[in-house]
Design a protein around this motif. Structure first.
Motif, short mmCIF file in Angstrom:
data_model
loop_
_atom_site.label_atom_id
_atom_site.label_comp_id
_atom_site.label_asym_id
_atom_site.label_seq_id
_atom_site.Cartn_x
_atom_site.Cartn_y
_atom_site.Cartn_z
N GLY A 1 -5.73 7.75 2.08
CA GLY A 1 -4.84 6.61 1.97
C GLY A 1 -4.64 6.25 0.51
O GLY A 1 -4.96 7.05 -0.39
N SER A 2 -4.12 5.06 0.25
CA SER A 2 -3.74 4.72 -1.13
C SER A 2 -4.94 4.53 -2.05
O SER A 2 -4.86 4.86 -3.24
CB SER A 2 -2.83 3.49 -1.15
N PHE B 1 0.84 -1.21 0.00
CA PHE B 1 0.00 0.00 0.00
C PHE B 1 0.87 1.26 0.00
O PHE B 1 0.60 2.22 -0.72
CB PHE B 1 -0.93 0.02 1.22
N ILE C 1 -2.33 3.15 7.35
CA ILE C 1 -1.15 3.74 6.71
C ILE C 1 -1.05 3.11 5.34
O ILE C 1 -1.30 1.90 5.23
CB ILE C 1 0.09 3.43 7.58
N1 LIG Z 1 -7.18 0.53 1.97
C1 LIG Z 1 -6.07 1.14 2.66
C2 LIG Z 1 -4.96 0.14 2.78
C3 LIG Z 1 -3.98 0.50 3.87
C4 LIG Z 1 -4.01 -0.53 4.98
O1 LIG Z 1 -4.90 -1.40 5.03
N2 LIG Z 1 -3.03 -0.43 5.90
C5 LIG Z 1 -2.93 -1.35 7.01
C6 LIG Z 1 -1.90 -2.43 6.69
S1 LIG Z 1 -0.37 -1.78 6.09
C7 LIG Z 1 -2.54 -0.60 8.27
O2 LIG Z 1 -2.08 0.53 8.23
N3 LIG Z 1 -2.76 -1.23 9.45
C8 LIG Z 1 -2.48 -0.61 10.72
C9 LIG Z 1 -1.03 -0.68 11.12
O3 LIG Z 1 -0.26 -1.41 10.50
O4 LIG Z 1 -0.65 0.02 12.08
C10 LIG Z 1 -5.63 2.40 1.88
O5 LIG Z 1 -6.40 2.81 1.04
O6 LIG Z 1 -4.56 2.97 2.13
#
Ligand SMILES: N[C@@H](CCC(=O)N[C@@H](CS)C(=O)NCC(=O)O)C(=O)O
Ligand code: FES
Length: 105
Positions: free
Chosen positions: A84-85, A32, A72
């Motif tokens: 976000g992305s 992402f 993130i």
């Molecule tokens: N759909 C999200 C995807 C980003 C996402 O799901 N990030 C997660 C996995 S990297 C996240 O930040 N989780 C909380 C963390 O890791 O602190 C976007 O549009 O940016």
């Protein structure tokens, strides 16, 4: 404002384009975050300040409160939360991200 929230506020307001991400611009450590960086490059965003949340657990959690956004990457332009992305990709495809990047200072 807490110490972490103040640090985030200073980062976001002190630079035109700020991407909170996992990893660095050269070595993103999540797909992402990599996608977010690629979109900014495709927009010719110029100077992008990146903050690696994997190096700072306080910022990793604090950034979720700051914009009331649970994940993130997070992009800020001219001191304002953009998204976000997924949102970045939608805006890029609509030509809107390029417009926001061209505006302001
Ligand atoms: N759909 C999200 C995807 C980003 C996402 O799901 N990030 C997660 C996995 S990297 C996240 O930040 N989780 C909380 C963390 O890791 O602190 C976007 O549009 O940016
Ligand atoms: S680190 Fe696993 S999805 Fe981002």
């Amino acid at each position: 404002m807490s110490d972490v929230q103040q640090r985030i506020d200073d980062l976001v307001k002190g630079h035109k384009v700020v991407l909170f991400m996992k990893g660095t611009a050269q070595f993103p450590q999540c797909g992402f975050s990599g996608r977010a960086m690629q979109i900014l490059k495709a927009c010719n965003a110029g100077e992008v300040t990146t903050v690696n949340v994997l190096e700072d657990e306080g910022i990793r959690q604090g950034i979720k409160e700051y914009a009331n956004w649970p994940t993130i990457p997070q992009l800020y332009i001219n001191g304002e939360f953009v998204g976000g992305s997924d949102i970045m990709m939608e805006m890029y495809q609509a030509g809107e991200l390029q417009q926001v990047l061209a505006g302001g200072q």
